[in-house]
Enzyme design. Structure first.
Site, mmCIF file in Angstrom:
data_model
loop_
_atom_site.group_PDB
_atom_site.id
_atom_site.type_symbol
_atom_site.label_atom_id
_atom_site.label_comp_id
_atom_site.label_asym_id
_atom_site.label_seq_id
_atom_site.Cartn_x
_atom_site.Cartn_y
_atom_site.Cartn_z
ATOM 1 N N CYS A 1 -39.058 -20.526 -35.016
ATOM 2 C CA CYS A 1 -40.486 -20.411 -35.315
ATOM 3 C C CYS A 1 -41.217 -21.658 -34.794
ATOM 4 O O CYS A 1 -40.922 -22.778 -35.212
ATOM 5 C CB CYS A 1 -40.696 -20.265 -36.822
ATOM 6 N N ARG B 1 -42.677 -11.976 -30.987
ATOM 7 C CA ARG B 1 -41.309 -11.460 -30.911
ATOM 8 C C ARG B 1 -40.829 -10.849 -32.221
ATOM 9 O O ARG B 1 -39.696 -10.377 -32.322
ATOM 10 C CB ARG B 1 -40.354 -12.595 -30.509
ATOM 11 N N CYS C 1 -44.736 -13.907 -39.609
ATOM 12 C CA CYS C 1 -45.303 -14.825 -38.618
ATOM 13 C C CYS C 1 -46.025 -14.026 -37.526
ATOM 14 O O CYS C 1 -45.649 -12.907 -37.198
ATOM 15 C CB CYS C 1 -44.194 -15.667 -38.000
ATOM 16 N N HIS D 1 -38.763 -16.468 -39.446
ATOM 17 C CA HIS D 1 -37.819 -16.219 -38.345
ATOM 18 C C HIS D 1 -37.346 -17.550 -37.774
ATOM 19 O O HIS D 1 -38.102 -18.517 -37.725
ATOM 20 C CB HIS D 1 -38.473 -15.360 -37.256
ATOM 21 N N ASP E 1 -45.857 -14.589 -34.519
ATOM 22 C CA ASP E 1 -45.026 -14.618 -33.314
ATOM 23 C C ASP E 1 -44.852 -13.219 -32.708
ATOM 24 O O ASP E 1 -44.467 -12.276 -33.409
ATOM 25 C CB ASP E 1 -43.647 -15.208 -33.682
HETATM 26 CO CO CO Z 1 -43.141 -18.178 -36.148
#
Ligand code: CO
Length: 222
Positions: free
Chosen positions: A101, A46, A42, A98, A44
């Site tokens: 998400c 993080r 992803c 994750h 993302d």
């Molecule tokens: Co995500």
């Protein structure tokens, strides 16, 4: 907020640190890449691929998008998979989702998300395929977590559906496809232990692209 200038100061510090460990580090890096892993994760912020896997530059080929999707008509991810298998000859392909998400969460809400609709549709399709299991989970957080896992399973299956994976695995015994979930609360990477061989066998009754069992197309039918 991190100041813009700080990024370049950080970069020079990183260069110094890497050279302190190995004076030829960047010379070697510039020569070639021979990663054994393709990571599809992803976007993302993080979930940084190299950090969570403990791998150095050059050790993992990376593709990231919203909710780690492997879409059949996405030339971007398909090109990455092709390059990783045909040219880099990676031994492992990982789809890593994750918990928490945002993409998966958005897909659970019946709402018009504009330009994101077609992308999120892929996740809504995963929900539809598994709605009996998901709807039986009363706790919303648990249902959300399970959809994250099922999305990883379906996207890993999409990787296995590609001709590149099927042909390379038949010829070389690799790559093997894996499904992982990163738990933001603990930092722990969870291997969903998907059964690659079994998924490959199951999908090949419909999606066999190895060209070995193509009798059904030999009479000229399309
Ligand atoms: Co995500």
């Amino acid at each position: 907020m991190v100041r813009y200038k700080t990024i370049f100061e950080n970069n020079l510090k990183w260069v110094r640190d890497m050279k302190a460990r190995d004076v030829d580090f960047f010379e070697k890096l510039a020569r070639d890449q021979t990663p054994d892993y393709l990571y599809i994760g992803c976007s993302d912020s993080r979930v940084p691929a190299n950090e969570i896997m403990g791998l150095e530059p050059g050790e993992v080929f990376v593709h990231r998008n919203i909710a780690n999707l492997v879409n059949n008509t996405d030339l971007n991810v398909l090109s990455v998979i092709n390059y990783a298998i045909v040219h880099l000859k990676v031994k492992h392909i990982v789809v890593c989702g994750h918990y928490n998400c945002g993409g998966v969460k958005a897909a659970m809400v019946p709402k018009d998300m504009g330009i994101l609709n077609p992308w999120l549709r892929n996740i809504r399709d995963v929900y539809r395929m598994h709605h009996t299991e998901l709807d039986a989970i009363k706790d919303e957080e648990q249902r959300y977590n399970r959809l994250v896992e099922l999305n990883v399973l379906e996207q890993a299956t999409n990787v296995i559906k590609t001709a590149n994976v099927q042909k390379s695995y038949r010829a070389n015994g690799y790559p093997v496809v894996h499904g992982w979930v990163f738990d933001l609360h603990t930092g722990v990477l969870i291997d969903l232990n998907i059964n690659f061989e079994s998924i490959l066998r199951n999908i090949q009754s419909i999606y066999d692209l190895t060209g070995i069992t193509s009798e059904h197309t030999e009479d000229g039918d399309i």
